[in-house]
Scaffold this motif. Structure first.
Motif, mmCIF file in Angstrom:
data_model
loop_
_atom_site.group_PDB
_atom_site.id
_atom_site.type_symbol
_atom_site.label_atom_id
_atom_site.label_comp_id
_atom_site.label_asym_id
_atom_site.label_seq_id
_atom_site.Cartn_x
_atom_site.Cartn_y
_atom_site.Cartn_z
ATOM 1 N N SER A 43 -18.958 -50.483 -37.698
ATOM 2 C CA SER A 43 -18.575 -50.724 -39.090
ATOM 3 C C SER A 43 -17.441 -51.734 -39.189
ATOM 4 C CB SER A 43 -18.150 -49.414 -39.764
ATOM 5 O OG SER A 43 -19.233 -48.523 -39.862
ATOM 6 N N VAL A 46 -18.743 -55.266 -38.427
ATOM 7 C CA VAL A 46 -19.529 -55.811 -39.541
ATOM 8 C C VAL A 46 -18.599 -56.196 -40.684
ATOM 9 C CG1 VAL A 46 -21.268 -55.283 -41.299
ATOM 10 C CG2 VAL A 46 -21.670 -54.630 -38.918
ATOM 11 N N MET A 47 -17.617 -55.331 -40.989
ATOM 12 C CA MET A 47 -16.676 -55.646 -42.068
ATOM 13 C C MET A 47 -15.949 -56.956 -41.771
ATOM 14 S SD MET A 47 -13.531 -53.383 -43.599
ATOM 15 C CE MET A 47 -14.596 -52.245 -44.474
ATOM 16 N N VAL A 50 -18.209 -59.761 -42.609
ATOM 17 C CA VAL A 50 -18.347 -59.898 -44.059
ATOM 18 C C VAL A 50 -17.135 -60.645 -44.621
ATOM 19 C CG1 VAL A 50 -18.430 -58.637 -46.258
ATOM 20 C CG2 VAL A 50 -19.873 -57.906 -44.340
ATOM 21 N N THR A 103 -21.180 -53.675 -45.441
ATOM 22 C CA THR A 103 -20.818 -53.126 -44.132
ATOM 23 C C THR A 103 -21.782 -52.009 -43.750
ATOM 24 O OG1 THR A 103 -18.489 -53.726 -44.404
ATOM 25 C CG2 THR A 103 -18.986 -51.940 -42.860
ATOM 26 N N ARG A 104 -21.998 -51.071 -44.658
ATOM 27 C CA ARG A 104 -22.918 -49.948 -44.397
ATOM 28 C C ARG A 104 -24.334 -50.455 -44.144
ATOM 29 N NH1 ARG A 104 -23.891 -44.429 -45.441
ATOM 30 N NH2 ARG A 104 -21.718 -44.074 -45.888
ATOM 31 N N CYS A 107 -24.545 -52.305 -40.596
ATOM 32 C CA CYS A 107 -24.071 -51.640 -39.372
ATOM 33 C C CYS A 107 -25.230 -50.864 -38.756
ATOM 34 C CB CYS A 107 -22.907 -50.712 -39.683
ATOM 35 S SG CYS A 107 -22.404 -49.738 -38.252
ATOM 36 N N GLU A 121 -16.888 -43.665 -46.187
ATOM 37 C CA GLU A 121 -15.983 -44.784 -45.938
ATOM 38 C C GLU A 121 -14.991 -44.901 -47.084
ATOM 39 O OE1 GLU A 121 -19.970 -46.663 -44.237
ATOM 40 O OE2 GLU A 121 -19.502 -45.965 -46.246
#
Length: 126
Positions: A43, A46-47, A50, A103-104, A107, A121
């Motif tokens: 997570s 990925v964040m 982003v 993100t969700r 991931c 989250e």
């Protein structure tokens, strides 16, 4: 990936190095810790991507695991993980719902457990 038994658990032989895994945390990482770590780090990675793609300025992302709920009646099954992101940077609060959604969605670890583990989250911006 290869795993071999040792006197206290198993050793994972991975490209980056060996990983000690044991049900006793005095001898290695516990399996549930690796599962939760996979959710958190996937997570966070990925964040980070982003933020980069949206050209948002940030210095750091810390991830605190606020809660892990396990069901002892079903072999200690992990049922819930609460990830709290602490973001240092110039991030607009109104953008965070979309950032968390992306993100969700992207991931692979969260997507792998989406129908079996509740992943919560939350975030704060510093």
């Amino acid at each position: 990936m290869n795993f071999s038994m040792n006197e206290n658990g198993f050793t994972g032989h991975l490209p980056f190095g060996d990983l000690q895994i044991s049900s006793n945390e005095e001898h290695g990482f516990r399996p549930y810790q690796l599962l939760v770590s996979s959710l958190a780090i996937c997570s966070g990675g990925v964040m980070r991507k982003v933020f980069d793609k949206m050209r948002m300025s940030f210095e750091d992302i810390q991830i605190e695991v606020k809660e892990v709920v396990r069901n002892d009646e079903v072999a200690g099954r992990v049922e819930k993980v609460h990830l709290h992101f602490i973001i240092t940077g110039d991030i607009k609060d109104e953008k965070m719902p979309r950032i968390l959604e992306l993100t969700r969605k992207n991931c692979s670890m969260v997507q792998s457990v989406q129908d079996s583990i509740e992943v919560v989250e939350t975030y704060e911006i510093r």
